[in-house]
Design a protein around this motif. Structure first.
Motif, PDB file in Angstrom:
ATOM      1  N   LEU A 320      33.324  49.991  46.245  1.00  0.00           N
ATOM      2  CA  LEU A 320      34.233  50.528  45.231  1.00  0.00           C
ATOM      3  C   LEU A 320      35.508  51.078  45.864  1.00  0.00           C
ATOM      4  N   LEU A 321      35.337  51.766  47.003  1.00  0.00           N
ATOM      5  CA  LEU A 321      36.499  52.289  47.708  1.00  0.00           C
ATOM      6  C   LEU A 321      37.410  51.161  48.172  1.00  0.00           C
ATOM      7  N   ARG A 323      37.718  48.146  46.912  1.00  0.00           N
ATOM      8  CA  ARG A 323      38.398  47.528  45.778  1.00  0.00           C
ATOM      9  C   ARG A 323      39.568  48.399  45.302  1.00  0.00           C
ATOM     10  N   ASN A 324      39.376  49.692  45.270  1.00  0.00           N
ATOM     11  CA  ASN A 324      40.471  50.594  44.886  1.00  0.00           C
ATOM     12  C   ASN A 324      41.632  50.507  45.859  1.00  0.00           C
ATOM     13  N   GLU A 327      43.500  47.311  45.221  1.00  0.00           N
ATOM     14  CA  GLU A 327      44.334  47.413  44.019  1.00  0.00           C
ATOM     15  C   GLU A 327      45.574  48.268  44.292  1.00  0.00           C
ATOM     16  N   THR A 328      45.388  49.334  45.043  1.00  0.00           N
ATOM     17  CA  THR A 328      46.541  50.211  45.368  1.00  0.00           C
ATOM     18  C   THR A 328      47.559  49.458  46.208  1.00  0.00           C
ATOM     19  N   THR A 331      49.427  47.011  44.074  1.00  0.00           N
ATOM     20  CA  THR A 331      50.375  47.675  43.194  1.00  0.00           C
ATOM     21  C   THR A 331      51.665  48.036  43.957  1.00  0.00           C
TER      22      THR A 331
END
Length: 334
Positions: A320-321, A323-324, A327-328, A331
């Protein structure tokens, strides 16, 4: 006690069981010996009483046929008849055989010797049981003299001054003659078979002790050897060797214990393998994250963490970390 503590378990078992067995066998031999003595005493006493009664009846019948009941001497003719009677009594007494060396003798109302196969001089000298008791200074002899003088029947054990042996003595009055008959036989002679049986029992007990010790040793080995194997495996596991296996080959409780121990070793092996794999996974993941951060720090916003392939748990916090972070970065890259 220190030596006992240093012995191996199987030898402790052998020693303890052998000692207990020896004590039990010794007690059995002692009990048997004294029981045999009691039985022999009763049997001999009954036989001697029966023999005494039979001889007494024979002598009494002889005197009755001779018209000499009670036996008295009134004149010269009586002395002749008395001599003939005594000769016949001597023959009867001489024929009495009690064991191998036992014998019988006759005394009068005052315990004076009438017939004695081992001491004819005592008859001539007119000696009595009281005289023998005074010289021997034996309390049992004095008791015998008093019982015989009182015309009693009985049985006792005492020292024989003529044979220097410990004898069993049976005494009884001879009908109406006024005489008393005594039968005596050495205790050692009658107890010879008992002692022989006691020695035989001792040898049997010794053989039983050896047999029990041998069986105990075999049983101890069958119990201790698997335990020794199990202890060796436990020591190897304690030293870090999880590849060992307790091959006891026993279907009893020790075999069950060995199976449980083997299962425990397998579980330890699986736990350590799982821990090692988890550690390697964490080390690899952390290294990937460090490499990713290094790329991003250098301005490479195209770098991505590989957290979406097969073998990744979607619920894993590290996934999960990752993937975040991806995404960051995406972005920021715009």
């Amino acid at each position: 006690m220190r030596i006992f503590k240093r012995l191996k378990l199987q030898w402790k078992m052998v020693l303890l069981i052998s000692i207990v067995s020896a004590v039990v066998l010794d007690l059995a031999v002692v009990i048997y010996y004294y029981a045999a003595i009691g039985m022999v005493k009763k049997r001999v006493e009954a036989q001697m009483y029966a023999e005494t009664q039979a001889v007494a009846n024979e002598i009494n019948a002889l005197c009755s046929r001779a018209g000499r009941v009670p036996v008295t001497i009134a004149g010269p003719e009586d002395q002749v008849l008395q001599k003939q009677l005594l000769d016949q009594v001597r023959e009867i007494v001489a024929d009495v055989k009690v064991g191998e060396s036992g014998y019988a003798f006759v005394v009068g109302p005052d315990t004076g010797y009438v017939v004695h196969p081992l001491a004819p001089e005592a008859v001539v000298e007119g000696r009595t049981l009281f005289d023998e008791a005074a010289e021997a200074d034996v309390e049992a002899f004095d008791a015998l003299a008093e019982a015989v003088a009182a015309g009693e029947s009985g049985f006792m054990v005492m020292d024989n001054p003529y044979t220097n042996t410990r004898d069993w003595v049976v005494y009884a009055p001879i009908g109406s003659t006024g005489w008393r008959l005594l039968l005596t036989v050495p205790v050692s002679e009658l107890m010879r078979d008992v002692r022989r049986l006691a020695f035989l029992s001792g040898y049997v007990a010794l053989g039983g002790f050896v047999a029990i010790a041998g069986m105990t040793f075999g049983i101890a080995r069958s119990v201790v050897r698997p335990l020794e194997k199990l202890v060796g495996v436990a020591q190897a596991v304690a030293g870090g060797d999880l590849a060992v296996y307790a091959d006891v080959g026993s279907g009893d409780e020790i075999g069950v214990l060995a199976d449980a121990f083997n299962q425990m070793v397998v579980q330890l092996r699986d736990m350590l393998r799982s821990e090692r794999e988890q550690r390697e996974y964490l080390q690899a993941t952390v290294q990937d994250y460090l490499d990713y951060m290094s790329e991003v720090t250098r301005g490479n916003l195209t770098a991505r963490l590989n957290v979406d392939g097969d073998g990744y748990d979607a619920g894993d916090p590290l996934v999960l970390l990752g993937r975040n972070l991806n995404e960051t970065t995406a972005t920021v890259q715009g």
